[in-house]
Scaffold this motif. Structure first.
Motif, PDB file in Angstrom:
ATOM      1  N   VAL A 102      -3.038 -14.567 -14.798  1.00  0.00           N
ATOM      2  CA  VAL A 102      -3.053 -15.268 -16.081  1.00  0.00           C
ATOM      3  C   VAL A 102      -4.438 -15.117 -16.671  1.00  0.00           C
ATOM      4  O   VAL A 102      -5.433 -15.134 -15.961  1.00  0.00           O
ATOM      5  N   SER A 103      -4.512 -14.926 -17.964  1.00  0.00           N
ATOM      6  CA  SER A 103      -5.791 -14.678 -18.608  1.00  0.00           C
ATOM      7  C   SER A 103      -6.564 -15.969 -18.796  1.00  0.00           C
ATOM      8  O   SER A 103      -6.035 -17.068 -18.670  1.00  0.00           O
ATOM      9  N   HIS A 104      -7.839 -15.816 -19.133  1.00  0.00           N
ATOM     10  CA  HIS A 104      -8.693 -16.972 -19.391  1.00  0.00           C
ATOM     11  C   HIS A 104      -8.134 -17.839 -20.499  1.00  0.00           C
ATOM     12  O   HIS A 104      -8.072 -19.059 -20.404  1.00  0.00           O
ATOM     13  N   ASP A 105      -7.705 -17.188 -21.585  1.00  0.00           N
ATOM     14  CA  ASP A 105      -7.179 -17.929 -22.720  1.00  0.00           C
ATOM     15  C   ASP A 105      -5.800 -18.491 -22.420  1.00  0.00           C
ATOM     16  O   ASP A 105      -5.415 -19.549 -22.919  1.00  0.00           O
ATOM     17  N   GLY A 106      -5.026 -17.767 -21.594  1.00  0.00           N
ATOM     18  CA  GLY A 106      -3.712 -18.265 -21.222  1.00  0.00           C
ATOM     19  C   GLY A 106      -3.791 -19.566 -20.460  1.00  0.00           C
ATOM     20  O   GLY A 106      -2.992 -20.482 -20.679  1.00  0.00           O
ATOM     21  N   LEU A 111       6.514 -23.834 -24.204  1.00  0.00           N
ATOM     22  CA  LEU A 111       7.064 -22.897 -23.235  1.00  0.00           C
ATOM     23  C   LEU A 111       6.038 -21.823 -22.888  1.00  0.00           C
ATOM     24  O   LEU A 111       5.897 -20.833 -23.576  1.00  0.00           O
ATOM     25  N   LEU A 112       5.280 -22.058 -21.825  1.00  0.00           N
ATOM     26  CA  LEU A 112       4.321 -21.087 -21.323  1.00  0.00           C
ATOM     27  C   LEU A 112       3.593 -20.372 -22.452  1.00  0.00           C
ATOM     28  O   LEU A 112       3.769 -19.181 -22.676  1.00  0.00           O
ATOM     29  N   PRO A 113       2.746 -21.078 -23.201  1.00  0.00           N
ATOM     30  CA  PRO A 113       2.210 -20.540 -24.458  1.00  0.00           C
ATOM     31  C   PRO A 113       1.117 -19.502 -24.291  1.00  0.00           C
ATOM     32  O   PRO A 113       0.562 -19.057 -25.271  1.00  0.00           O
ATOM     33  N   MET A 114       0.808 -19.071 -23.034  1.00  0.00           N
ATOM     34  CA  MET A 114      -0.275 -18.112 -22.909  1.00  0.00           C
ATOM     35  C   MET A 114       0.063 -16.770 -23.530  1.00  0.00           C
ATOM     36  O   MET A 114      -0.805 -15.950 -23.792  1.00  0.00           O
ATOM     37  N   HIS A 115       1.354 -16.502 -23.789  1.00  0.00           N
ATOM     38  CA  HIS A 115       1.734 -15.257 -24.447  1.00  0.00           C
ATOM     39  C   HIS A 115       1.681 -15.380 -25.967  1.00  0.00           C
ATOM     40  O   HIS A 115       1.745 -14.376 -26.666  1.00  0.00           O
ATOM     41  N   ILE A 116       1.599 -16.588 -26.482  1.00  0.00           N
ATOM     42  CA  ILE A 116       1.603 -16.819 -27.923  1.00  0.00           C
ATOM     43  C   ILE A 116       0.197 -17.112 -28.431  1.00  0.00           C
ATOM     44  O   ILE A 116      -0.170 -16.715 -29.529  1.00  0.00           O
ATOM     45  N   VAL A 117      -0.588 -17.800 -27.635  1.00  0.00           N
ATOM     46  CA  VAL A 117      -1.922 -18.245 -28.045  1.00  0.00           C
ATOM     47  C   VAL A 117      -2.965 -17.230 -27.587  1.00  0.00           C
ATOM     48  O   VAL A 117      -3.177 -17.040 -26.391  1.00  0.00           O
ATOM     49  N   GLY A 118      -3.615 -16.579 -28.541  1.00  0.00           N
ATOM     50  CA  GLY A 118      -4.664 -15.628 -28.206  1.00  0.00           C
ATOM     51  C   GLY A 118      -6.007 -16.318 -28.051  1.00  0.00           C
ATOM     52  O   GLY A 118      -6.366 -17.183 -28.848  1.00  0.00           O
ATOM     53  N   GLY A 119      -6.741 -15.949 -27.033  1.00  0.00           N
ATOM     54  CA  GLY A 119      -8.024 -16.599 -26.793  1.00  0.00           C
ATOM     55  C   GLY A 119      -8.996 -16.413 -27.940  1.00  0.00           C
ATOM     56  O   GLY A 119      -9.661 -17.358 -28.371  1.00  0.00           O
ATOM     57  N   ALA A 120      -9.102 -15.191 -28.452  1.00  0.00           N
ATOM     58  CA  ALA A 120     -10.018 -14.927 -29.557  1.00  0.00           C
ATOM     59  C   ALA A 120      -9.560 -15.574 -30.848  1.00  0.00           C
ATOM     60  O   ALA A 120     -10.321 -15.637 -31.813  1.00  0.00           O
ATOM     61  N   CYS A 121      -8.324 -16.080 -30.864  1.00  0.00           N
ATOM     62  CA  CYS A 121      -7.786 -16.762 -32.051  1.00  0.00           C
ATOM     63  C   CYS A 121      -7.968 -18.273 -31.972  1.00  0.00           C
ATOM     64  O   CYS A 121      -7.576 -18.985 -32.897  1.00  0.00           O
ATOM     65  N   SER A 122      -8.530 -18.776 -30.886  1.00  0.00           N
ATOM     66  CA  SER A 122      -8.464 -20.208 -30.594  1.00  0.00           C
ATOM     67  C   SER A 122      -9.801 -20.919 -30.730  1.00  0.00           C
ATOM     68  O   SER A 122     -10.868 -20.324 -30.601  1.00  0.00           O
ATOM     69  N   ILE A 123      -9.693 -22.217 -30.979  1.00  0.00           N
ATOM     70  CA  ILE A 123     -10.795 -23.151 -30.818  1.00  0.00           C
ATOM     71  C   ILE A 123     -10.226 -24.351 -30.092  1.00  0.00           C
ATOM     72  O   ILE A 123      -9.087 -24.761 -30.351  1.00  0.00           O
ATOM     73  N   PHE A 124     -10.958 -24.897 -29.134  1.00  0.00           N
ATOM     74  CA  PHE A 124     -10.470 -26.062 -28.397  1.00  0.00           C
ATOM     75  C   PHE A 124     -11.624 -27.004 -28.097  1.00  0.00           C
ATOM     76  O   PHE A 124     -12.796 -26.604 -28.121  1.00  0.00           O
TER      77      PHE A 124
END
Length: 287
Positions: A195-199, A161-174
């Motif tokens: 919408v943010s880059h990480d979102g 469900l629209l995870p850009m509010h849950i997933v932080g960019g600085a917290c991620s690896i993809f």
């Protein structure tokens, strides 16, 4: 200019007027237990001493590279997007200029993602970790954002469900597949649906691949006068309160982010929610 990373992990740091905390963040990346990375930095036409700080680190370290272009000030979103366009690597991590990474962040994130790749080969994958919140002097306010906010990240990413509010960019690896799809799928205009880059990376991973939560807090997010973040409420909310909050949140998503569903091919917001519920129920039966 294109940069082909000699190491599998590209750490992308976008900065604007970050002189106050930039050295501390770069030092925390240099202190990582994993060294299979290159740090790429793009300065968004800073007017403080940020360019001099970047030049100093680039001169001292071969694995720190400044992205040079003549595009000037692009803003946060396009600054990160330009980094994505410029760097080719197997894996990507975003970095803000004012956080502090714990020494095991890269290794733990990469190991967890690599494990998921074994189960889901050739799939766009994103892993995001928990984080701690601190004041400007790095005094910890909340040791675990997910625990202190009584939030289960998997309950969101399972529904996607629209995870850009849950997933932080600085917290991620993809992986590279998320990066390529992010660049191939142009987001809605920022003036219509900011919408943010990480979102956007999270939305792409949710639509075309999978998102996994690594429950260890692996970075310290710093509260200071120049950033804006909703404060975490430490109180554990009742089920009825959280349900009402979720309904309100979905309503806000409908108003603000309905363009996302159209761009990603879900159609209406109702169809999107229906699709996610059906997909979730099927995944539960498969297990």
């Amino acid at each position: 200019m294109r940069y082909i990373s000699p190491e599998p992990i590209a750490v992308l740091l976008a900065v604007y007027n970050g002189e106050k905390y930039l050295r501390e963040q770069i030092d925390s990346i240099l202190a990582q237990t994993n060294h299979d990375w290159v740090l790429y930095i793009r300065d968004d036409a800073s007017t403080d001493s940020t360019p001099e700080i970047i030049a100093d680190y680039c001169q001292k370290y071969d694995n720190i590279v400044k992205i040079g272009d003549d595009r000037g000030n692009l803003g946060c979103y396009e600054n990160f997007r330009e980094l994505l366009r410029s760097v080719e690597a197997d894996y990507y991590m975003f970095s803000d200029a004012d956080d502090v990474w714990l020494p095991e962040k890269i290794q733990a994130s990469f190991d967890f993602l690599h494990k998921q790749e074994g189960a889901y080969p050739h799939t766009p994958l994103l892993v995001h970790c928990d984080k701690s919140h601190a004041d400007a002097e790095l005094n910890i306010i909340h040791k675990s954002v997910w625990s202190d906010s009584a939030m289960d990240p998997d309950s969101w990413t399972k529904f996607e469900l629209l995870p850009m509010h849950i997933v932080g960019g600085a917290c991620s690896i993809f992986n590279r597949r998320v990066r390529d799809l992010s660049l191939e799928s142009p987001p809605p205009p920022p003036n219509i649906m900011p919408v943010s880059h990480d979102g956007w990376a999270a939305l792409i991973a949710a639509k075309f691949g999978k998102i996994f939560a690594l429950r260890d807090p692996l970075l310290i997010y710093r509260y200071h006068g120049s950033n804006t973040t909703v404060r975490i409420n430490q109180a554990k909310r009742s089920v009825s309160y959280r349900l009402a909050h979720l309904c309100g949140t979905l309503g806000e998503h409908y108003k603000k982010y309905k363009m996302v569903n159209s761009v990603l091919g879900y159609g209406s917001f109702g169809k999107y929610v229906y699709y996610r519920i059906v997909a979730y129920r099927k995944s539960k039966r498969i297990r």
